[in-house]
Design a protein around this motif. Structure first.
Motif, mmCIF file in Angstrom:
data_model
loop_
_atom_site.group_PDB
_atom_site.id
_atom_site.type_symbol
_atom_site.label_atom_id
_atom_site.label_comp_id
_atom_site.label_asym_id
_atom_site.label_seq_id
_atom_site.Cartn_x
_atom_site.Cartn_y
_atom_site.Cartn_z
ATOM 1 N N PHE A 133 16.948 9.358 -36.837
ATOM 2 C CA PHE A 133 15.583 9.070 -37.295
ATOM 3 C C PHE A 133 14.632 8.662 -36.174
ATOM 4 C CE2 PHE A 133 12.351 6.700 -39.777
ATOM 5 C CZ PHE A 133 12.060 7.668 -40.725
ATOM 6 N N ASN A 134 15.149 7.935 -35.179
ATOM 7 C CA ASN A 134 14.218 7.466 -34.133
ATOM 8 C C ASN A 134 14.827 7.428 -32.725
ATOM 9 O OD1 ASN A 134 15.859 5.245 -34.373
ATOM 10 N ND2 ASN A 134 14.349 3.990 -35.422
ATOM 11 N N LEU A 135 15.906 8.195 -32.487
ATOM 12 C CA LEU A 135 16.478 8.352 -31.148
ATOM 13 C C LEU A 135 16.940 7.026 -30.548
ATOM 14 C CD1 LEU A 135 13.835 10.821 -29.626
ATOM 15 C CD2 LEU A 135 16.002 11.405 -30.713
ATOM 16 N N TRP A 136 17.291 6.041 -31.384
ATOM 17 C CA TRP A 136 17.730 4.711 -30.938
ATOM 18 C C TRP A 136 16.630 3.966 -30.183
ATOM 19 C CZ3 TRP A 136 21.156 8.920 -29.726
ATOM 20 C CH2 TRP A 136 22.166 9.090 -30.673
ATOM 21 N N LEU A 137 15.396 4.392 -30.362
ATOM 22 C CA LEU A 137 14.246 3.701 -29.791
ATOM 23 C C LEU A 137 13.635 2.811 -30.872
ATOM 24 C CD1 LEU A 137 12.583 6.752 -27.982
ATOM 25 C CD2 LEU A 137 13.825 4.879 -26.873
ATOM 26 N N PRO A 138 12.747 1.881 -30.502
ATOM 27 C CA PRO A 138 12.015 1.145 -31.534
ATOM 28 C C PRO A 138 11.340 2.130 -32.492
ATOM 29 C CG PRO A 138 11.621 0.168 -29.383
ATOM 30 C CD PRO A 138 12.402 1.436 -29.142
ATOM 31 N N ARG A 139 11.420 1.856 -33.779
ATOM 32 C CA ARG A 139 10.958 2.834 -34.770
ATOM 33 C C ARG A 139 9.513 3.296 -34.568
ATOM 34 N NH1 ARG A 139 13.464 2.843 -40.592
ATOM 35 N NH2 ARG A 139 15.156 3.334 -39.146
ATOM 36 N N PRO A 140 8.568 2.408 -34.231
ATOM 37 C CA PRO A 140 7.186 2.887 -34.025
ATOM 38 C C PRO A 140 7.047 3.896 -32.894
ATOM 39 C CG PRO A 140 7.218 0.495 -34.294
ATOM 40 C CD PRO A 140 8.640 0.936 -34.118
ATOM 41 N N ILE A 141 8.025 3.912 -31.970
ATOM 42 C CA ILE A 141 7.997 4.860 -30.854
ATOM 43 C C ILE A 141 8.850 6.092 -31.165
ATOM 44 C CG2 ILE A 141 8.588 5.206 -28.417
ATOM 45 C CD1 ILE A 141 8.149 2.172 -28.025
ATOM 46 N N GLY A 142 10.088 5.863 -31.563
ATOM 47 C CA GLY A 142 11.030 6.962 -31.750
ATOM 48 C C GLY A 142 10.740 7.853 -32.937
ATOM 49 N N GLN A 143 10.314 7.263 -34.044
ATOM 50 C CA GLN A 143 10.098 8.074 -35.248
ATOM 51 C C GLN A 143 9.006 9.127 -35.074
ATOM 52 O OE1 GLN A 143 7.495 7.960 -37.833
ATOM 53 N NE2 GLN A 143 8.616 9.573 -38.904
ATOM 54 N N PRO A 144 7.843 8.793 -34.479
ATOM 55 C CA PRO A 144 6.843 9.841 -34.237
ATOM 56 C C PRO A 144 7.331 10.936 -33.286
ATOM 57 C CG PRO A 144 5.834 7.674 -34.094
ATOM 58 C CD PRO A 144 7.310 7.457 -34.141
#
Length: 394
Positions: A133-144
């Motif tokens: 869902f978000n590449l193991w990054l913080p969701r506001p960064i990875g999800q987009p």
């Protein structure tokens, strides 16, 4: 002399190349994690015995009793709710820990005995889902980033089909477009894996991309819903509220709500009210393995009256339109659960092909780049040292 490609084909090929190079690694990660997550339920059932209990010929304990049993583990953290699973499944209480986050307590619904405490962020499949869902990054960064890459992937599928389409439907072109020449060299086999497998996976891959975009962009989700339902406005999911002007000292209101729904067969989750205006939430799912028939109900914690909320899931599945049914099936279509185990197997293999496409595509591009570089090398430099020396004396 070879006929020059049209401007449209040149632009299409250029877009396919560079969009593929830009998004390739993200598509590989999302596809591989999707492969693994496809069998999350089946693998968890095999490896986590605490998810099950022996059936007993007596009713489940009410939510307040399981809440008290779970509170001994939760400490100062309030217990958020209790989930009563399908027949033979353990009940699950949950709380939010400041250090460990969302924590699940598996319990025997007949006795209240605690079977297992699990920190969700440490669960293998939760880690896989975070990557998906978000590449193991913080969701506001990875999800987009994942959402944009998914949109690019859909463009790549369409541009790839245009590149695949044979100019002439003769026998040689049909064989090249529909068959993998396994007895050829590595470059040709790689090209066929990209070209042929990409075509066969195209339709399902588009379904994966489109259903994935429903979570990626709000504008897409609303537009998709509008299209499926013939112009209906999207109803956002929201929780109802309790009427604080009717506040009353009612003991164990969640038990009273439970008493009205515990005759239903299926999965029932009771979420407790934490704040004065919070409702008591009930999530009901009559089927195991799918989610499209879920319903969300909200009750005033003081009057026990049903209050609005739940968006498109507030209505029984059978009472919705065809378009709304299809929209509610989105998750189950995405993971293949809508067709049971065969559907999951299909999605697994298509996801695997999707993961391979950026790799085989990169190898095609790299091979062409090396070939072009070789062509540009002066003839003198391509000679062996002895030949260069002899040529220099001429």
């Amino acid at each position: 002399m070879a006929k020059r490609k049209s401007l449209f084909r040149r632009v299409n090929d250029w877009l396919h190349l560079w969009l593929g190079l830009i998004s390739g690694i993200i598509i590989v990660i999302v596809s591989i994690t999707g492969c693994i997550y496809a069998f999350q339920e089946e693998i968890s059932d095999l490896t986590q015995p605490y998810r099950f209990v022996a059936e007993e010929n007596r009713p489940f304990l009410p939510p307040s009793v399981l809440q008290k049993a779970a509170a001994a583990r939760a400490g100062e953290n309030p217990v958020l709710g209790v989930n009563y699973g399908h027949t033979g499944k353990a009940a699950i209480a949950a709380y939010m820990d400041k250090e460990n986050g969302y924590t699940m307590i598996y319990m025997n619904p007949y006795t209240g005995a605690i079977l297992k405490e699990k920190i969700l962020k440490n669960d293998f499949f939760r880690i896989i889902l975070e990557g998906h869902f978000n590449l193991w990054l913080p969701r506001p960064i990875g999800q987009p980033i994942v959402a944009v890459a998914t949109l690019i992937f859909i463009v790549l599928l369409i541009s790839g089909l245009i590149m695949w389409w044979p100019k002439k439907w003769n026998r040689a072109n049909r064989n090249k477009s529909f068959k993998i020449k396994t007895d050829a060299g590595a470059k040709r086999v790689n090209y066929d894996l990209h070209n042929v497998l990409g075509f066969y996976a195209l339709t399902i891959a588009l379904v994966l991309g489109i259903t994935g975009l429903v979570w990626g962009f709000q504008w897409f989700s609303k537009s998709y819903y509008w299209t499926l339902t013939g112009g209906k406005s999207f109803v956002a999911w929201e929780r109802g509220t309790s009427d604080t002007t009717a506040m009353a000292d009612m003991q164990y209101p969640e038990d009273k709500i439970w008493a009205t729904v515990n005759h239903l067969k299926g999965n029932i989750q009771i979420q407790f009210a934490q704040k004065p205006a919070d409702p008591i939430s009930v999530t009901y799912n009559p089927e195991e393995g799918t989610y499209y028939k879920r319903e969300f109900w909200f009750y005033d914690r003081y009057t026990l009256q049903r209050v609005p909320g739940g968006g498109s899931y507030a209505t029984p599945y059978e009472a919705t339109s065809r378009g709304e049914k299809l929209f509610r099936m989105n998750y189950d279509i995405h993971v293949g659960a809508i067709a049971g185990l065969p559907g999951k197997i299909l999605m697994f293999f298509v996801s695997l092909i999707c993961a391979s496409l950026p790799i085989t595509g990169f190898y095609i591009w790299w091979g062409k780049k090396k070939k072009q570089k070789k062509k540009k090398t002066p003839a003198f430099r391509r000679l062996q040292p002895q030949q260069q020396a002899a040529a220099a004396t001429l």
